[in-house]
Scaffold this active site. Structure first.
Site, PDB file in Angstrom:
ATOM      1  NE  ARG A   1      48.900  53.496  41.156  1.00  0.00           N
ATOM      2  CZ  ARG A   1      49.468  53.829  42.308  1.00  0.00           C
ATOM      3  NH1 ARG A   1      50.738  54.109  42.372  1.00  0.00           N
ATOM      4  NH2 ARG A   1      48.760  53.916  43.389  1.00  0.00           N
TER       5      ARG A   1
ATOM      6  CE  LYS B   1      43.397  55.371  37.136  1.00  0.00           C
ATOM      7  NZ  LYS B   1      44.033  56.205  38.052  1.00  0.00           N
ATOM      8  CG  ASN B   2      40.734  58.088  37.321  1.00  0.00           C
ATOM      9  OD1 ASN B   2      41.385  57.245  37.954  1.00  0.00           O
ATOM     10  ND2 ASN B   2      41.304  59.118  36.723  1.00  0.00           N
TER      11      ASN B   2
ATOM     12  CB  CYS C   1      50.167  59.170  40.495  1.00  0.00           C
ATOM     13  SG  CYS C   1      50.166  57.707  39.468  1.00  0.00           S
TER      14      CYS C   1
ATOM     15  NE  ARG D   1      47.127  63.470  43.604  1.00  0.00           N
ATOM     16  CZ  ARG D   1      46.790  62.436  42.824  1.00  0.00           C
ATOM     17  NH1 ARG D   1      47.680  61.522  42.539  1.00  0.00           N
ATOM     18  NH2 ARG D   1      45.573  62.319  42.347  1.00  0.00           N
TER      19      ARG D   1
ATOM     20  CG  ASP E   1      44.569  62.276  34.467  1.00  0.00           C
ATOM     21  OD1 ASP E   1      45.439  62.850  35.143  1.00  0.00           O
ATOM     22  OD2 ASP E   1      43.510  61.830  34.955  1.00  0.00           O
TER      23      ASP E   1
HETATM   24  N1  EPU Z   1      42.941  70.224  45.145  1.00  0.00           N
HETATM   25  C1  EPU Z   1      42.958  71.035  46.240  1.00  0.00           C
HETATM   26  N2  EPU Z   1      42.315  70.616  47.364  1.00  0.00           N
HETATM   27  C2  EPU Z   1      41.647  69.428  47.424  1.00  0.00           C
HETATM   28  C3  EPU Z   1      41.621  68.595  46.287  1.00  0.00           C
HETATM   29  C4  EPU Z   1      42.293  69.029  45.150  1.00  0.00           C
HETATM   30  O1  EPU Z   1      43.562  72.111  46.231  1.00  0.00           O
HETATM   31  O2  EPU Z   1      41.080  69.114  48.471  1.00  0.00           O
HETATM   32  C5  EPU Z   1      43.635  70.658  43.910  1.00  0.00           C
HETATM   33  C6  EPU Z   1      44.769  69.720  43.523  1.00  0.00           C
HETATM   34  O3  EPU Z   1      45.956  70.042  44.190  1.00  0.00           O
HETATM   35  C7  EPU Z   1      44.839  69.935  42.025  1.00  0.00           C
HETATM   36  C8  EPU Z   1      43.385  70.219  41.619  1.00  0.00           C
HETATM   37  O4  EPU Z   1      42.719  70.579  42.830  1.00  0.00           O
HETATM   38  O5  EPU Z   1      45.611  71.065  41.750  1.00  0.00           O
HETATM   39  C9  EPU Z   1      42.642  69.047  40.999  1.00  0.00           C
HETATM   40  O6  EPU Z   1      42.678  67.913  41.874  1.00  0.00           O
HETATM   41  P1  EPU Z   1      41.495  66.833  41.902  1.00  0.00           P
HETATM   42  O7  EPU Z   1      41.009  66.738  43.296  1.00  0.00           O
HETATM   43  O8  EPU Z   1      40.540  67.154  40.822  1.00  0.00           O
HETATM   44  O9  EPU Z   1      42.287  65.502  41.556  1.00  0.00           O
HETATM   45  P2  EPU Z   1      42.052  64.064  42.188  1.00  0.00           P
HETATM   46  O10 EPU Z   1      40.622  63.843  42.442  1.00  0.00           O
HETATM   47  O11 EPU Z   1      43.031  63.830  43.277  1.00  0.00           O
HETATM   48  C10 EPU Z   1      41.590  62.917  39.883  1.00  0.00           C
HETATM   49  C11 EPU Z   1      42.171  61.780  39.111  1.00  0.00           C
HETATM   50  C12 EPU Z   1      43.535  62.166  38.587  1.00  0.00           C
HETATM   51  C13 EPU Z   1      43.420  63.436  37.747  1.00  0.00           C
HETATM   52  C14 EPU Z   1      42.711  64.548  38.521  1.00  0.00           C
HETATM   53  C15 EPU Z   1      42.428  65.787  37.689  1.00  0.00           C
HETATM   54  C16 EPU Z   1      41.202  59.867  40.207  1.00  0.00           C
HETATM   55  C17 EPU Z   1      41.414  58.686  41.083  1.00  0.00           C
HETATM   56  N3  EPU Z   1      42.273  60.619  39.973  1.00  0.00           N
HETATM   57  O12 EPU Z   1      42.499  63.158  40.952  1.00  0.00           O
HETATM   58  O13 EPU Z   1      43.924  61.086  37.761  1.00  0.00           O
HETATM   59  O14 EPU Z   1      44.703  63.892  37.376  1.00  0.00           O
HETATM   60  O15 EPU Z   1      41.466  64.061  39.042  1.00  0.00           O
HETATM   61  O16 EPU Z   1      41.641  65.472  36.596  1.00  0.00           O
HETATM   62  O17 EPU Z   1      40.116  60.101  39.707  1.00  0.00           O
HETATM   63  C18 EPU Z   1      45.389  59.628  36.710  1.00  0.00           C
HETATM   64  O18 EPU Z   1      44.418  58.920  36.397  1.00  0.00           O
HETATM   65  O19 EPU Z   1      46.534  59.492  36.217  1.00  0.00           O
HETATM   66  C19 EPU Z   1      45.225  60.675  37.706  1.00  0.00           C
HETATM   67  C20 EPU Z   1      46.215  61.159  38.414  1.00  0.00           C
END
Ligand code: EPU
Length: 430
Positions: free
Chosen positions: A399, A22-23, A117, A123, A307
């Site tokens: 989702r 999915k991601n 989520c 976030r 995750d």
């Molecule tokens: N963070 C920042 N600043 C940013 C972006 C992130 O401080 O600009 C912090 C976040 O607050 C968090 C950490 O960095 O503490 C990691 O966040 P990341 O950006 O890696 O997460 P994401 O890209 O928003 C993706 C997955 C999530 C998964 C995370 C971590 C997708 C669509 N989502 O989210 O997946 O938990 O990486 O591996 O790829 C899920 O599939 O259930 C899910 C939530």
């Protein structure tokens, strides 16, 4: 208002096929905006986040055709707008990849702030903004919309990420592949879906090196051409079913996986007492003896994935002894603990740490999913628990899990999805 109703306490046996990731899909679909041609994408998981992402592209004017249940074609050549502010964009997290894709293609973007989520904390997207700014975009957020502008496109640059963010790494890769010159992302995230996106873009003609390490180099190219690409299997979906078998006991072959991507998960399942056997692109898991207590901390890949943290917690609820789980990625990802407690689990949460004191058995109860992986944890707990578990909020689960009910039933689980009309009248009171 659909629910899952699970009559638990049955071990799982048999085999199952893992769907596409999915991601990865939610990054690759918007990446097709950068491509001057038709992209055929195979091994697509038809989960609601992916369906929304396809609908967003369609709304923008791209041609999106579903060729069969796992293959789509996207033709973005007719797309003329860099504005995506409809309600659909607010429904999911990954809609923010449109910012990188629009910037790469048009040198500008107007995109609604993403939904997705909510684990109870913020976030942030500061690292995405920092990356786009380094490439020369002027960024602004007003009234819930992210505005990005350039004078004639982006110019490659060095970006050091303060946190190894998956989303920021993907977004900067998207923005950079059609820019002038070279971009280097340092402290890049290394998750398998980042490598998958780089492979997709490279197969369309991009020049990206180092994906999967903490330094990714992107040399801008002038155009990307169409082609065919097959998405990797879903690491977290596979991990979730492995955890389900660890919880219920039994023996299952999980097919269509990349075992290397699962090492960080299977090592922990082995530690808690499951037997893991790699068989090419399948993994057999067997759990017969007791579940042992373990300690685990979630970390960016190749650490144990955040995750999978709720699903592992559900297994550990039935361990002999006390386990400690530390969340190392998100501020707060233990909202599911209250629900597991309804089923008899002993979990104490203090900030980023959950202490799980194992109990001999869980008991079925009405519970509610608060996010995708929390929902998966409740399914696992329900499968292992004695009695009936009713799970509300299954929209979250849909989702990210394709045909969850069918896949589990094929392994002998007693799980049904019921709509409100099928509930006895008493269930409709109030
Ligand atoms: N963070 C920042 N600043 C940013 C972006 C992130 O401080 O600009 C912090 C976040 O607050 C968090 C950490 O960095 O503490 C990691 O966040 P990341 O950006 O890696 O997460 P994401 O890209 O928003 C993706 C997955 C999530 C998964 C995370 C971590 C997708 C669509 N989502 O989210 O997946 O938990 O990486 O591996 O790829 C899920 O599939 O259930 C899910 C939530």
């Amino acid at each position: 208002m659909d629910k899952f109703v699970i009559r638990g306490g049955k071990p799982l046996f048999g085999e199952l096929e893992v769907s596409g990731a999915k991601n990865a899909a939610v990054a690759i679909i918007p990446a097709a905006i950068l491509v001057d041609g038709v992209c055929r994408i195979e091994n697509i998981p038809m989960v609601s986040d992916v369906i929304i992402q396809m609908e967003i592209l369609r709304e923008l004017g791209a041609g999106v055709r579903v060729l069969n249940p796992t293959t789509i074609e996207i033709d973005s050549r007719g797309l003329r707008s860099w504005t995506a502010v409809s309600d659909l964009n607010r429904k999911m997290r990954a809609s923010y990849y449109l910012i990188g894709a629009f910037l790469g293609r048009f040198g500008q973007a107007e995109v609604a702030m993403p939904g997705g989520c909510n684990f109870g904390g913020v976030r942030p997207i500061d690292q995405h903004m920092k990356g786009f700014e380094a490439l020369g975009a002027k960024m602004d957020i007003r009234n819930g919309i992210v505005y990005a502008q350039t004078q004639g496109g982006l110019t490659g640059s060095n970006v050091y990420l303060d946190v190894a963010s998956v989303g920021a790494t993907i977004n900067i890769m998207l923005a950079a592949c059609l820019s002038q010159g070279q971009t280097v992302i340092e402290n890049a995230a290394k998750e398998p879906h980042i490598v998958d996106l780089a492979n997709f873009l490279n197969s369309m003609g991009a020049d990206i090196m180092g994906a999967g390490t903490d330094m990714i180099k992107i040399r801008g190219v002038s155009t990307l051409a169409g082609g065919t690409y097959s998405i990797i299997p879903d690491q977290i979906e596979a991990g979730t079913y492995l955890a389900a078998v660890a919880a219920t006991g039994g023996s299952v072959v999980v097919k269509n996986v990349i075992p290397k991507h699962l090492d960080c998960i299977t090592v922990k399942l082995a530690e808690l007492g499951a037997e893991i056997e790699e068989q090419g692109d399948s993994i057999r898991i067997t759990r017969q003896g007791p579940i042992r207590k373990i300690q685990v901390k979630t970390l960016p890949y190749p650490g144990f994935p955040t995750d999978m943290q709720p699903q592992l917690a559900a297994v550990l609820c039935m361990a002999e002894g006390t386990s400690v789980i530390t969340e190392g990625v998100w501020e707060n990802r233990f909202r599911y603990a209250d629900e597991l407690r309804r089923m008899g689990a002993h979990i104490q949460v203090d900030g980023k740490v959950a202490v799980v004191e194992g109990v001999p058995k869980l008991t079925g109860a009405p519970v509610r999913a608060s996010d995708l992986r929390a929902g998966a944890a409740l399914v696992i707990a329900g499968l292992a628990a004695e009695g009936v578990t009713e799970i509300e909020g299954i929209g979250y689960i849909q989702r990210g899990y394709e045909n969850l009910v069918e896949k589990l039933r094929r392994m002998g689980a007693d799980i049904q999805q019921i709509t409100e009309e099928e509930l006895p009248p008493i269930a409709k009171a109030n």
